[in-house]
Design a protein around this motif. Structure first.
Motif, PDB file in Angstrom:
ATOM      1  N   GLY A 115       0.569  -1.684   0.286  1.00  0.00           N
ATOM      2  CA  GLY A 115      -0.245   0.326  -0.145  1.00  0.00           C
ATOM      3  C   GLY A 115       0.577   0.975  -0.040  1.00  0.00           C
ATOM      4  O   GLY A 115       0.102   2.219  -0.212  1.00  0.00           O
ATOM      5  N   ASN A 116       2.390   1.114   0.480  1.00  0.00           N
ATOM      6  CA  ASN A 116       3.254   2.405   0.397  1.00  0.00           C
ATOM      7  C   ASN A 116       3.053   2.796  -0.432  1.00  0.00           C
ATOM      8  O   ASN A 116       3.677   2.429  -1.805  1.00  0.00           O
ATOM      9  CB  ASN A 116       4.037   2.448   1.252  1.00  0.00           C
ATOM     10  CG  ASN A 116       3.721   2.339   2.506  1.00  0.00           C
ATOM     11  OD1 ASN A 116       2.502   2.097   3.353  1.00  0.00           O
ATOM     12  ND2 ASN A 116       4.893   2.010   3.081  1.00  0.00           N
ATOM     13  N   LYS A 117       3.460   4.431  -1.072  1.00  0.00           N
ATOM     14  CA  LYS A 117       4.533   5.071  -2.118  1.00  0.00           C
ATOM     15  C   LYS A 117       4.679   5.631  -2.010  1.00  0.00           C
ATOM     16  O   LYS A 117       4.834   6.125  -1.325  1.00  0.00           O
ATOM     17  CB  LYS A 117       2.875   5.451  -2.969  1.00  0.00           C
ATOM     18  CG  LYS A 117       1.276   5.693  -3.118  1.00  0.00           C
ATOM     19  CD  LYS A 117       0.452   6.582  -3.995  1.00  0.00           C
ATOM     20  CE  LYS A 117      -1.031   6.200  -4.546  1.00  0.00           C
ATOM     21  NZ  LYS A 117      -1.194   7.018  -4.924  1.00  0.00           N
ATOM     22  N   LEU A 118       6.206   5.069  -2.796  1.00  0.00           N
ATOM     23  CA  LEU A 118       8.022   6.119  -2.612  1.00  0.00           C
ATOM     24  C   LEU A 118       7.707   6.637  -3.625  1.00  0.00           C
ATOM     25  O   LEU A 118       7.355   6.369  -4.826  1.00  0.00           O
ATOM     26  CB  LEU A 118       8.677   4.569  -1.749  1.00  0.00           C
ATOM     27  CG  LEU A 118       8.030   3.906  -1.450  1.00  0.00           C
ATOM     28  CD1 LEU A 118       9.518   2.707  -1.452  1.00  0.00           C
ATOM     29  CD2 LEU A 118       7.964   3.791   0.172  1.00  0.00           C
ATOM     30  N   LEU A 119       8.079   8.459  -3.171  1.00  0.00           N
ATOM     31  CA  LEU A 119       7.657   8.658  -4.232  1.00  0.00           C
ATOM     32  C   LEU A 119       9.187   9.868  -4.232  1.00  0.00           C
ATOM     33  O   LEU A 119       9.375  10.179  -3.864  1.00  0.00           O
ATOM     34  CB  LEU A 119       6.540   9.893  -3.879  1.00  0.00           C
ATOM     35  CG  LEU A 119       5.421   9.802  -4.383  1.00  0.00           C
ATOM     36  CD1 LEU A 119       4.152  10.841  -4.474  1.00  0.00           C
ATOM     37  CD2 LEU A 119       4.859   8.197  -5.827  1.00  0.00           C
ATOM     38  N   PHE A 120       9.555   9.534  -5.469  1.00  0.00           N
ATOM     39  CA  PHE A 120      10.828  10.131  -5.788  1.00  0.00           C
ATOM     40  C   PHE A 120      11.629  11.713  -7.047  1.00  0.00           C
ATOM     41  O   PHE A 120      10.460  11.683  -7.549  1.00  0.00           O
ATOM     42  CB  PHE A 120      11.768   9.117  -6.656  1.00  0.00           C
ATOM     43  CG  PHE A 120      12.225   8.495  -5.222  1.00  0.00           C
ATOM     44  CD1 PHE A 120      13.686   7.858  -4.797  1.00  0.00           C
ATOM     45  CD2 PHE A 120      11.210   6.907  -5.703  1.00  0.00           C
ATOM     46  CE1 PHE A 120      13.742   7.128  -4.239  1.00  0.00           C
ATOM     47  CE2 PHE A 120      11.689   6.320  -4.980  1.00  0.00           C
ATOM     48  CZ  PHE A 120      13.262   5.931  -4.150  1.00  0.00           C
ATOM     49  N   LYS A 121      11.752  12.635  -6.365  1.00  0.00           N
ATOM     50  CA  LYS A 121      11.700  13.346  -6.317  1.00  0.00           C
ATOM     51  C   LYS A 121      12.201  14.580  -7.863  1.00  0.00           C
ATOM     52  O   LYS A 121      13.287  13.261  -8.302  1.00  0.00           O
ATOM     53  CB  LYS A 121      11.824  14.954  -5.947  1.00  0.00           C
ATOM     54  CG  LYS A 121      11.725  16.128  -6.478  1.00  0.00           C
ATOM     55  CD  LYS A 121      12.712  17.580  -5.197  1.00  0.00           C
ATOM     56  CE  LYS A 121      12.471  19.070  -6.137  1.00  0.00           C
ATOM     57  NZ  LYS A 121      13.086  19.908  -5.321  1.00  0.00           N
ATOM     58  N   ARG A 122      11.432  14.853  -9.762  1.00  0.00           N
ATOM     59  CA  ARG A 122      11.599  14.954 -10.120  1.00  0.00           C
ATOM     60  C   ARG A 122      13.235  15.517 -10.641  1.00  0.00           C
ATOM     61  O   ARG A 122      13.696  16.668  -9.905  1.00  0.00           O
ATOM     62  CB  ARG A 122      10.167  15.296 -11.355  1.00  0.00           C
ATOM     63  CG  ARG A 122       9.984  14.348 -12.025  1.00  0.00           C
ATOM     64  CD  ARG A 122       9.107  14.475 -12.502  1.00  0.00           C
ATOM     65  NE  ARG A 122       7.842  13.927 -13.046  1.00  0.00           N
ATOM     66  CZ  ARG A 122       7.810  13.256 -13.947  1.00  0.00           C
ATOM     67  NH1 ARG A 122       9.101  13.332 -15.021  1.00  0.00           N
ATOM     68  NH2 ARG A 122       6.945  12.245 -13.884  1.00  0.00           N
ATOM     69  N   GLY A 123      13.959  14.800 -11.465  1.00  0.00           N
ATOM     70  CA  GLY A 123      15.376  16.663 -11.715  1.00  0.00           C
ATOM     71  C   GLY A 123      16.373  15.883 -10.257  1.00  0.00           C
ATOM     72  O   GLY A 123      17.324  15.943 -10.752  1.00  0.00           O
ATOM     73  N   ASP A 124      16.074  14.989  -9.225  1.00  0.00           N
ATOM     74  CA  ASP A 124      17.210  14.046  -8.641  1.00  0.00           C
ATOM     75  C   ASP A 124      17.693  12.998  -9.251  1.00  0.00           C
ATOM     76  O   ASP A 124      17.279  12.807  -9.945  1.00  0.00           O
ATOM     77  CB  ASP A 124      16.773  14.247  -7.203  1.00  0.00           C
ATOM     78  CG  ASP A 124      16.485  15.453  -6.812  1.00  0.00           C
ATOM     79  OD1 ASP A 124      16.799  16.811  -6.989  1.00  0.00           O
ATOM     80  OD2 ASP A 124      15.406  15.077  -4.917  1.00  0.00           O
ATOM     81  N   ALA A 125      18.524  12.583  -8.546  1.00  0.00           N
ATOM     82  CA  ALA A 125      19.555  11.775  -8.885  1.00  0.00           C
ATOM     83  C   ALA A 125      20.064  10.651  -7.401  1.00  0.00           C
ATOM     84  O   ALA A 125      20.024  10.962  -7.029  1.00  0.00           O
ATOM     85  CB  ALA A 125      20.295  11.573 -10.094  1.00  0.00           C
ATOM     86  N   TRP A 126      19.588   9.381  -7.640  1.00  0.00           N
ATOM     87  CA  TRP A 126      20.300   8.551  -6.566  1.00  0.00           C
ATOM     88  C   TRP A 126      21.261   7.453  -7.171  1.00  0.00           C
ATOM     89  O   TRP A 126      21.089   6.476  -7.829  1.00  0.00           O
ATOM     90  CB  TRP A 126      19.152   7.983  -5.982  1.00  0.00           C
ATOM     91  CG  TRP A 126      18.310   8.263  -4.866  1.00  0.00           C
ATOM     92  CD1 TRP A 126      18.192   8.431  -3.726  1.00  0.00           C
ATOM     93  CD2 TRP A 126      17.256   9.654  -4.674  1.00  0.00           C
ATOM     94  NE1 TRP A 126      18.053   9.700  -2.889  1.00  0.00           N
ATOM     95  CE2 TRP A 126      16.958   9.697  -4.072  1.00  0.00           C
ATOM     96  CE3 TRP A 126      16.800   9.855  -5.992  1.00  0.00           C
ATOM     97  CZ2 TRP A 126      16.035  11.179  -3.981  1.00  0.00           C
ATOM     98  CZ3 TRP A 126      15.462  10.785  -6.724  1.00  0.00           C
ATOM     99  CH2 TRP A 126      15.136  11.111  -5.403  1.00  0.00           C
ATOM    100  N   TYR A 127      22.609   8.196  -7.081  1.00  0.00           N
ATOM    101  CA  TYR A 127      23.794   7.556  -7.354  1.00  0.00           C
ATOM    102  C   TYR A 127      24.953   6.354  -6.358  1.00  0.00           C
ATOM    103  O   TYR A 127      24.678   6.998  -5.440  1.00  0.00           O
ATOM    104  CB  TYR A 127      24.703   7.786  -8.136  1.00  0.00           C
ATOM    105  CG  TYR A 127      24.353   8.728  -8.942  1.00  0.00           C
ATOM    106  CD1 TYR A 127      24.220   8.105 -10.744  1.00  0.00           C
ATOM    107  CD2 TYR A 127      23.578   9.625 -10.023  1.00  0.00           C
ATOM    108  CE1 TYR A 127      24.139   8.174 -11.846  1.00  0.00           C
ATOM    109  CE2 TYR A 127      23.532  10.282 -11.398  1.00  0.00           C
ATOM    110  CZ  TYR A 127      23.912   9.660 -12.211  1.00  0.00           C
ATOM    111  OH  TYR A 127      23.315  10.015 -12.876  1.00  0.00           O
TER     112      TYR A 127
END
Length: 597
Positions: A64-76
């Motif tokens: 049920g959880n929604k994990l939302l990542f910010k546009r324009g950001d990057a996880w390397y």
């Protein structure tokens, strides 16, 4: 025109219900936000106070959880991975991973980003160098999203002094697995490299799933991966969807789903859906080194997949296949009941690509539907083997023979050409398949190749070729080799190259003559060969690849298709654009004649 029309909407043709993991709505279902500016100590339930790390996201990947990542950001995460194994949502409460905000899709990657200010020019040259730490070997390099050629790819003696062209790079090892120097040429002694990403030796998949269920990924840009894949989904897993994502910049394959070949061979991946994604290895012509073997499949369904939809994707630049549906291990579940539709698949810059590669051992690659796809500009045949598979309403255009000397040279549109696995293993099968209402244009060699061997215990047989238009082919349109003893059904196809009497089919097994034109073919074995024609189809615009029939097209093409296979192919048997076939007088080719409208 074709690319835009491929994106038209239609109802989903396949719905599979798996109740094993369904459950009640989770009381803990929450939306969490992630940003590079966030902090894992934040609660994360508001845009103003997001969490930060993928580790925190992994911990919160619950039903049920929604994990939302910010546009324009990057996880390397160099050498790391987003491991979602042993995690599950439910049917009513899947785990959703998506984006928020404005701008480019958020990036999740295990490439190593080199700092822009870390480059030093080598005086008197246009080559630049950058120190690296934590590794000493790398597979690929990208600058501003463009891939570069590693100078010692095949010339093992090449080094940094050979990096003298803007498309070249090299990595000089320091202490093994500890440090080194990357060299890159920009063509300028004043302009340093920018936005450089390195794919290191020893990387893992960016995303790993095993025993993972009910996950949906949307609007994420996944980059990197190991030599085998960017996204890896191992059995047992089920109900996983990628929608509007980017899968790119890999060294091996893009999305791979199936069985590893280890452990319980009866498990499989069920209901895998890949929708509206860009699946791009990212390649340059410079990387087509004739001394090496290219590799990698864009979407790879391997050994054990049951059901799913591959729809509306753009797939290009892969070194083996755009879409691969294969099963090569005895005792596995096999790959069955997939629908592959409305995809744009091409070789791109890769000098070796099967647009479609479908095959497997006896009974293991069956009941798959390949329809309404635009397979184009690829360099080696499309395999459409297995059994009881349906291939209809596709366009195959622009097939050339690869010039890569270490690869096979098969400039055919598609084939039912079997082989023995690794020379001594089981035979690949090809029987009871249906190739109906497709359009083939500009194949350097034949459009359809059929081959068998006397040693094959399961004959290539009962394959149907009907209602196809084959235009501008090599010396022959359909080529059937001497060892094909099984039945081949060729009905109501149109062949055109230059005139109405030239040979269009080779059926050496008949023993009467080597090649036939359409009229002669219809007389040889009328119970299997009938209704075939040789007319100029008069397409709307071949140069622009608009293969719609026009008012001036021959009547036999506009209204002369057979209806014999309509009920067998089912209610979703529609043309390339989703239009129902005329129930009494269907057209030949992939596109139903529209009456001049």
């Amino acid at each position: 025109m074709l690319n835009s029309l491929l994106r038209i909407s239609q109802k989903t043709a396949l719905t599979l219900v798996f109740g094993l993991f369904s459950g009640l709505a989770s009381a803990q279902a929450t939306t969490y936000y992630f940003s590079n500016s966030g902090n894992d100590s934040n609660k994360g339930t508001s845009i103003s106070a997001p969490k930060k790390s993928l580790a925190a996201a992994t911990a919160l990947a619950k039903a049920g959880n929604k994990l939302l990542f910010k546009r324009g950001d990057a996880w390397y995460i160099p050498f790391g991975l987003f491991d979602l194994s042993n995690k599950s949502g439910t049917r009513n409460n899947p785990v959703i991973i998506d984006a928020y905000g404005a701008g480019d899709k958020p990036v999740i990657s295990n490439l190593n980003v080199l700092s822009d200010d870390g480059w030093e020019n080598i005086i008197g040259t246009t080559t630049w160098k950058h120190a690296i730490y934590g590794y000493s070997k790398a597979l690929r390099l990208f600058a501003n999203g463009v891939s570069k050629y590693k100078v010692n790819t095949s010339d093992k003696l090449a080094n940094e002094t050979d990096v003298d062209q803007p498309h070249e790079w090299f990595i000089k090892e320091g202490v093994i697995n500890k440090n080194g120097i990357v060299y890159m040429n920009t063509g300028s002694s004043l302009v340093a490299p920018k936005n450089v990403e390195v794919l290191m030796v020893g990387s893992k998949p960016v995303v790993l799933m095993e025993n993972t269920n009910y996950f949906t990924f949307r609007n994420i840009d996944f980059r990197g991966g190991s030599t085998s894949n960017i996204v890896n989904i191992w059995a047992p897993s089920a109900n996983i969807t990628f929608d509007s994502c980017i899968i790119q910049q890999g060294a091996g394959s893009g999305i791979q789903a199936g069985h590893s070949g280890q452990g319980d061979l009866t498990t499989y991946v069920a209901n895998i859906n890949i929708l509206n994604c860009l699946v791009d290895k990212v390649w340059s012509d410079y990387e087509n080194d004739p001394n090496i073997l290219l590799s990698g499949d864009g979407i790879f369904m391997l050994h054990a997949v049951e059901g799913g939809l591959v729809q509306g994707n753009k797939i290009l630049n892969w070194g083996h296949s755009g879409i691969s549906i294969t099963s090569y291990i005895l005792g596995v579940h096999g790959v069955h009941n997939l629908i592959v539709e409305m995809n744009d698949v091409s070789g791109g810059e890769s000098a070796y690509t099967h647009a479609i590669d479908m095959n497997g051992f006896e009974g293991l690659t069956t009941h798959n539907i390949i329809r309404r796809n635009y397979f184009h500009d690829y360099t080696v045949t499309g395999h459409i083997l297995g059994s009881y598979n349906q291939i209809y309403s596709n366009i195959f255009a622009g097939v050339t023979v690869t010039k890569m000397p270490r690869h096979s040279h098969q400039g055919w549109g598609v084939d039912w050409a079997v082989w023995r696995y690794r020379g001594t293993g089981p035979w690949i099968e090809a029987h009871h398949n249906y190739l109906v209402n497709n359009t083939f244009v500009s194949t350097e060699e034949c459009a359809i190749m059929i081959q068998d061997s006397k040693a094959n215990p399961i004959a290539v047989s009962n394959n149907v070729i009907a209602n196809n238009i084959i235009y501008n082919f090599g010396d022959i349109a359909i080529d059937v080799n001497t060892n094909v003893a099984g039945t081949v059904i060729v009905q109501h196809n149109n062949f055109w190259q230059e005139n109405s009497t030239e040979p269009v089919a080779r059926f050496k097994n008949l023993g009467t003559k080597d090649v036939y034109n359409a009229a002669e073919l219809n007389l040889v074995l009328p119970q299997y060969f009938r209704g075939n024609t040789q007319f100029n189809p008069r397409f709307t615009d071949v140069a622009k690849r608009n293969f719609t029939l026009t008012e001036s097209s021959p009547t036999a093409l506009k209204y002369g298709g057979t209806t014999q296979y309509t009920s067998l192919l089912g209610e979703d048997f529609v043309d390339y654009f989703g239009k129902k076939w005329d129930p009494f007088k269907p057209s030949m080719g992939a596109i139903q004649y529209n009456g001049g409208d």
